[in-house]
Design a protein around this motif. Structure first.
Motif, PDB file in Angstrom:
ATOM      1  N   TYR A  82      10.460  89.696 -19.781  1.00 20.48           N
ATOM      2  CA  TYR A  82      11.853  89.293 -19.807  1.00 20.48           C
ATOM      3  C   TYR A  82      12.728  90.002 -21.162  1.00 20.48           C
ATOM      4  O   TYR A  82      12.188  89.547 -22.089  1.00 20.48           O
ATOM      5  CB  TYR A  82      11.961  87.651 -19.956  1.00 20.48           C
ATOM      6  CG  TYR A  82      11.753  86.956 -18.471  1.00 20.48           C
ATOM      7  CD1 TYR A  82      12.585  87.025 -17.758  1.00 20.48           C
ATOM      8  CD2 TYR A  82      10.462  86.628 -18.389  1.00 20.48           C
ATOM      9  CE1 TYR A  82      12.313  86.146 -16.420  1.00 20.48           C
ATOM     10  CE2 TYR A  82      10.060  86.022 -17.159  1.00 20.48           C
ATOM     11  CZ  TYR A  82      11.093  85.815 -16.005  1.00 20.48           C
ATOM     12  OH  TYR A  82      10.622  85.127 -14.993  1.00 20.48           O
ATOM     13  N   LEU A  83      13.830  90.276 -20.813  1.00 19.76           N
ATOM     14  CA  LEU A  83      14.580  91.093 -22.035  1.00 19.76           C
ATOM     15  C   LEU A  83      15.715  90.289 -22.154  1.00 19.76           C
ATOM     16  O   LEU A  83      16.364  90.790 -23.073  1.00 19.76           O
ATOM     17  CB  LEU A  83      14.864  92.507 -21.571  1.00 19.76           C
ATOM     18  CG  LEU A  83      13.511  93.424 -21.216  1.00 19.76           C
ATOM     19  CD1 LEU A  83      14.038  94.684 -20.671  1.00 19.76           C
ATOM     20  CD2 LEU A  83      12.887  93.632 -22.420  1.00 19.76           C
ATOM     21  N   LYS A  84      16.490  89.637 -21.389  1.00 14.96           N
ATOM     22  CA  LYS A  84      17.427  88.532 -21.483  1.00 14.96           C
ATOM     23  C   LYS A  84      16.927  87.053 -21.270  1.00 14.96           C
ATOM     24  O   LYS A  84      16.104  86.826 -20.598  1.00 14.96           O
ATOM     25  CB  LYS A  84      18.858  88.831 -20.814  1.00 14.96           C
ATOM     26  CG  LYS A  84      19.238  90.136 -21.159  1.00 14.96           C
ATOM     27  CD  LYS A  84      20.635  90.270 -20.397  1.00 14.96           C
ATOM     28  CE  LYS A  84      21.375  91.479 -20.843  1.00 14.96           C
ATOM     29  NZ  LYS A  84      22.665  91.674 -20.300  1.00 14.96           N
ATOM     30  N   ARG A  85      17.727  86.082 -22.125  1.00 13.52           N
ATOM     31  CA  ARG A  85      17.021  84.846 -21.890  1.00 13.52           C
ATOM     32  C   ARG A  85      17.439  84.192 -20.398  1.00 13.52           C
ATOM     33  O   ARG A  85      18.493  84.098 -19.972  1.00 13.52           O
ATOM     34  CB  ARG A  85      17.860  83.869 -23.005  1.00 13.52           C
ATOM     35  CG  ARG A  85      17.353  82.360 -23.172  1.00 13.52           C
ATOM     36  CD  ARG A  85      17.646  82.000 -23.996  1.00 13.52           C
ATOM     37  NE  ARG A  85      17.183  80.529 -24.051  1.00 13.52           N
ATOM     38  CZ  ARG A  85      16.865  79.702 -25.372  1.00 13.52           C
ATOM     39  NH1 ARG A  85      17.581  80.132 -26.488  1.00 13.52           N
ATOM     40  NH2 ARG A  85      16.326  78.472 -25.181  1.00 13.52           N
ATOM     41  N   GLU A  86      16.492  83.713 -19.954  1.00 10.76           N
ATOM     42  CA  GLU A  86      16.151  83.131 -18.619  1.00 10.76           C
ATOM     43  C   GLU A  86      15.115  81.946 -18.776  1.00 10.76           C
ATOM     44  O   GLU A  86      13.961  82.171 -18.923  1.00 10.76           O
ATOM     45  CB  GLU A  86      16.039  83.921 -17.641  1.00 10.76           C
ATOM     46  CG  GLU A  86      16.936  85.029 -17.127  1.00 10.76           C
ATOM     47  CD  GLU A  86      16.398  85.863 -15.882  1.00 10.76           C
ATOM     48  OE1 GLU A  86      15.908  85.416 -15.129  1.00 10.76           O
ATOM     49  OE2 GLU A  86      17.309  86.723 -15.787  1.00 10.76           O
ATOM     50  N   GLY A  87      15.515  80.780 -18.980  1.00 13.73           N
ATOM     51  CA  GLY A  87      14.539  79.717 -18.818  1.00 13.73           C
ATOM     52  C   GLY A  87      14.319  79.102 -20.517  1.00 13.73           C
ATOM     53  O   GLY A  87      15.083  79.392 -21.229  1.00 13.73           O
ATOM     54  N   ASP A  88      13.019  78.622 -20.720  1.00 13.77           N
ATOM     55  CA  ASP A  88      13.057  78.030 -21.990  1.00 13.77           C
ATOM     56  C   ASP A  88      11.926  78.837 -22.843  1.00 13.77           C
ATOM     57  O   ASP A  88      11.199  78.053 -23.570  1.00 13.77           O
ATOM     58  CB  ASP A  88      12.528  76.568 -21.704  1.00 13.77           C
ATOM     59  CG  ASP A  88      10.987  76.667 -21.120  1.00 13.77           C
ATOM     60  OD1 ASP A  88      10.745  77.506 -20.452  1.00 13.77           O
ATOM     61  OD2 ASP A  88      10.279  75.562 -20.928  1.00 13.77           O
ATOM     62  N   PHE A  89      12.214  80.045 -23.008  1.00 13.86           N
ATOM     63  CA  PHE A  89      11.604  80.938 -23.912  1.00 13.86           C
ATOM     64  C   PHE A  89      12.590  81.853 -24.743  1.00 13.86           C
ATOM     65  O   PHE A  89      13.559  81.910 -24.243  1.00 13.86           O
ATOM     66  CB  PHE A  89      10.435  81.694 -23.150  1.00 13.86           C
ATOM     67  CG  PHE A  89      11.050  82.334 -22.032  1.00 13.86           C
ATOM     68  CD1 PHE A  89      11.592  83.604 -21.939  1.00 13.86           C
ATOM     69  CD2 PHE A  89      10.672  81.730 -20.766  1.00 13.86           C
ATOM     70  CE1 PHE A  89      12.308  84.142 -20.801  1.00 13.86           C
ATOM     71  CE2 PHE A  89      11.226  82.117 -19.510  1.00 13.86           C
ATOM     72  CZ  PHE A  89      11.605  83.540 -19.606  1.00 13.86           C
TER      73      PHE A  89
END
Length: 126
Positions: A82-89
């Motif tokens: 993932y390179l853009k925020r998606e979710g809880d990380f």
């Protein structure tokens, strides 16, 4: 110990001075996000470096294995970076403001990640 010394040394590394990219890997741990106040997966790095890790890197990404359907409708395992925020990380990406930047790469090679970074640096003018 050796890990603390290595992390301390990393604080002085400059990709532009070295002529190379600096890459660090870490496991993840749940932690309170100072921006959103919620819990996020955060790089599990000890000490002050772990507290301030977002200040030292242009890109902090998260990779995990997911299950997706292939063209035949069968389930496949994919390592998604993932390179853009998606979710809880936690994701930190200095190029996130660039329109149409990819959100993630599936089964990425090191070369694919570096090519993306070079492309975004040119787009951003850095």
């Amino acid at each position: 110990d050796t890990l603390d010394e290595m992390l301390e040394t990393m604080l002085y590394l400059s990709p532009s001075a070295l002529g190379a990219n600096v890459i660090c890997t870490a496991r993840a741990t749940m932690r309170s996000d100072p921006v959103s106040g919620g819990d996020v997966q955060w790089p599990s790095v000890r000490g002050r470096f772990g507290d301030e890790v977002t200040y030292y890197f242009d890109l902090i990404s998260y990779m995990h294995e997911i299950s997706v359907r292939n063209e035949k409708g069968e389930r496949d395992s994919v390592s998604r970076l993932y390179l853009k925020r998606e979710g809880d990380f936690l994701i930190k990406n200095k190029w996130r403001h660039i329109p149409n930047m990819v959100r993630y790469l599936d089964n990425p090679s090191f070369e694919a990640v570096m090519n993306l970074i070079k492309k975004e640096e040119k787009t951003d003018g850095n």
